[in-house]
Design an enzyme around this catalytic site. Structure first.
Site, PDB file in Angstrom:
ATOM      1  N   LYS A  23      35.131   5.106 -34.263  1.00 13.90           N
ATOM      2  CA  LYS A  23      34.424   4.421 -33.183  1.00 13.90           C
ATOM      3  C   LYS A  23      32.954   4.264 -33.543  1.00 13.90           C
ATOM      4  O   LYS A  23      32.352   3.199 -33.343  1.00 13.90           O
ATOM      5  CB  LYS A  23      34.544   5.204 -31.877  1.00 13.90           C
ATOM      6  N   SER A  24      32.358   5.326 -34.071  1.00 12.48           N
ATOM      7  CA  SER A  24      30.932   5.292 -34.384  1.00 12.48           C
ATOM      8  C   SER A  24      30.614   4.221 -35.417  1.00 12.48           C
ATOM      9  O   SER A  24      29.636   3.468 -35.281  1.00 12.48           O
ATOM     10  CB  SER A  24      30.473   6.664 -34.891  1.00 12.48           C
ATOM     11  N   GLY A  94      28.147   4.740 -24.189  1.00 15.95           N
ATOM     12  CA  GLY A  94      26.754   5.060 -24.488  1.00 15.95           C
ATOM     13  C   GLY A  94      26.241   4.322 -25.704  1.00 15.95           C
ATOM     14  O   GLY A  94      25.101   3.834 -25.714  1.00 15.95           O
ATOM     15  N   SER A 170      20.648  11.208 -30.354  1.00 17.34           N
ATOM     16  CA  SER A 170      20.404  10.576 -31.652  1.00 17.34           C
ATOM     17  C   SER A 170      20.625   9.073 -31.585  1.00 17.34           C
ATOM     18  O   SER A 170      20.148   8.326 -32.445  1.00 17.34           O
ATOM     19  CB  SER A 170      21.337  11.187 -32.703  1.00 17.34           C
ATOM     20  N   SER A 196      21.748  16.120 -33.143  1.00 20.99           N
ATOM     21  CA  SER A 196      22.909  15.484 -33.783  1.00 20.99           C
ATOM     22  C   SER A 196      22.488  14.635 -34.978  1.00 20.99           C
ATOM     23  O   SER A 196      22.873  13.470 -35.127  1.00 20.99           O
ATOM     24  CB  SER A 196      23.678  14.631 -32.766  1.00 20.99           C
ATOM     25  N   ASP A 311      30.769  16.671 -30.513  1.00 23.49           N
ATOM     26  CA  ASP A 311      32.044  16.141 -30.009  1.00 23.49           C
ATOM     27  C   ASP A 311      33.226  17.056 -30.315  1.00 23.49           C
ATOM     28  O   ASP A 311      34.327  16.836 -29.796  1.00 23.49           O
ATOM     29  CB  ASP A 311      32.313  14.750 -30.599  1.00 23.49           C
ATOM     30  N   ARG A 383      37.501  13.336 -24.123  1.00 24.12           N
ATOM     31  CA  ARG A 383      37.558  14.526 -24.985  1.00 24.12           C
ATOM     32  C   ARG A 383      38.075  15.755 -24.242  1.00 24.12           C
ATOM     33  O   ARG A 383      38.639  16.661 -24.862  1.00 24.12           O
ATOM     34  CB  ARG A 383      36.193  14.778 -25.628  1.00 24.12           C
ATOM     35  N   LYS A 408      39.326   5.455 -24.030  1.00 22.66           N
ATOM     36  CA  LYS A 408      37.912   5.236 -24.348  1.00 22.66           C
ATOM     37  C   LYS A 408      37.678   5.213 -25.846  1.00 22.66           C
ATOM     38  O   LYS A 408      36.885   4.410 -26.352  1.00 22.66           O
ATOM     39  CB  LYS A 408      37.049   6.313 -23.688  1.00 22.66           C
TER      40      LYS A 408
END
Length: 420
Positions: A23-24, A94, A170, A196, A311, A383, A408
């Site tokens: 995802k990141s 976010g 971050s 982070s 996470d 999560r 999500k």
């Protein structure tokens, strides 16, 4: 109300799981593709609520984006955005609202961006303050320091130096880094530390792959030199270590052997560090070009600083419930500002399992013993659902309320869990 009962494993298993795209990296790649001239094809993307929110916002701005099962093609860049009004909805993402806030300061038009109720409560002031130092015109539409926001800017100062407080998120720093090539030389200095940090390293790594270098100054700040441009026509997105972490944990808890494919062994992703934690417990970890294998052996209590991989704190807390002893986790303060107040949510649900916990602002202590099965509330947090599902593979009778929250970031989670 939807409730999912996790099927416990009656004995250790040997299994292979295909890890979804990160995802990141997917959301970073979508932003950089929007800042790149010419079509860009993104292979192995993650389709989830967070990434689909980013795609929807870019489409609202007028970018043509084609979504196919194995790839995303971004045909346009931000130069197609017209001088008119736009309403953007980031849902609960976010990364979407923070990354796009910076990008929107470079584009024509009047842009309003908002999220769902919980996202609109999450802080964004430090990023707004930094962008205002660069000349951005941003208004708060409701509460000072929080979305929704109205952005009037279409350009920022060139050759600037700013100071940002990235001790809260971050993502503020990553958002500034990704637009830096459009500022003809930007120096960013930090005030109050950087939480982070591996997520910033991930951004810098991705930017380098797209042809933009970020230099670290002797003073500790960062400099993005003049004259750089994103240059990429195709990009392969890594598998997601955040998603893989749940299956690494299942292997350790159930003494199973699980191979996670589609992972980059030397990835910059923050949650790769979770493997080091499991290895400290005595579990066997091996890496190859074909995937990462974990052979589960045991769960031991540890004292850990997890600021760099927040996470995985929920998963670690669930494992700690089964460890015979006291586990101390520090670096948890950022969890209090996520999809829910994650530290309190963990304490609530572990108490249902007869597990004692204690916390301070930045620590969580778990007194491991013999947890019992419970019906877990997920607080609208993906999560929470996946971390407590790990317990269900060992403990018969674990039930998860609102299992759909995994959409999500990991929509196929329950199917992959069933495959065990």
């Amino acid at each position: 109300m939807n409730i999912f009962e996790v099927a416990s494993l009656k004995e250790p298993v040997t299994a292979t799981i295909e890890t979804p795209g990160s995802k990141s990296y997917t959301n970073r790649a979508l932003v950089m593709a929007a800042l790149t001239k010419g079509p860009v094809t993104l292979y192995n993307p993650l389709y989830s609520e967070d990434t689909e929110a980013m795609i929807a916002c870019l489409r609202t701005l007028g970018l043509q984006i084609e979504t196919l099962p194995d790839r995303i093609i971004v045909y346009d860049d931000i130069s197609v955005i017209q001088n008119k009004s736009y309403e953007l909805f980031a849902k609960d993402s976010g990364t979407t609202i923070r990354f796009l806030l910076a990008l929107l300061c470079l584009t024509s038009g009047i842009k309003i961006i908002r999220g769902n109720a919980r996202l609109n409560e999450r802080p964004i002031k430090d990023l707004v303050d930094a962008l205002r130092l660069l000349g951005a015109k941003i208004d708060y539409l409701e509460k000072e320091g929080e979305p929704p926001l109205k952005i009037h800017s279409s350009a920022l100062h060139l050759g600037s130096e700013i100071i940002i407080d990235a001790s809260m998120s971050s993502q503020f720093f990553s958002a500034l880094l990704m637009i830096a090539p459009f500022l003809n030389g930007l120096k960013i200095r930090l005030r109050g530390g950087l939480i982070s940090r591996p997520y910033v390293d991930m951004t810098i790594h991705a930017m380098h792959e797209w042809g933009v270098d970020v230099l670290q100054m002797e003073s500790g700040g960062y400099y993005i030199p003049y004259g750089q441009h994103y240059q990429k026509n195709q990009y392969v997105i890594e598998g997601d270590f955040s998603s893989a972490g749940y299956f690494f944990a299942i292997a350790a808890l159930t003494q199973s052997t699980i191979i996670l494919k589609n992972l980059t062994p030397h990835s910059a992703q923050a949650d790769r560090k979770f493997l080091n934690i499991l290895a400290q417990m005595g579990n066997e970890v091996s890496m190859s070009d074909h995937g990462i294998t974990i052979i589960g052996k045991q769960i031991l209590p540890l004292s850990l600083d997890m600021e760099d991989c927040p996470d995985q704190v929920q998963t670690m807390a669930v494992l700690a419930a089964f460890a015979k002893g006291i586990t101390n986790i520090s670096g948890v303060r950022s969890l209090r500002l996520k999809e829910t107040e994650r530290v309190q949510a963990l304490k609530n649900e572990l108490a249902k399992m007869s597990i004692k916990t204690e916390d301070t602002h930045d620590t969580l202590t778990i007194y491991g013993s013999d947890p019992r099965a419970a019906t877990i509330d997920t607080y609208g947090d993906h999560r929470m659902a996946m971390a407590f599902a790990v317990a269900g593979t060992k403990l018969p009778g674990m039930k998860i309320r609102h299992p759909e929250v995994v959409n999500k970031t990991f929509p196929t989670f329950w199917n992959k869990l069933r495959s065990l």
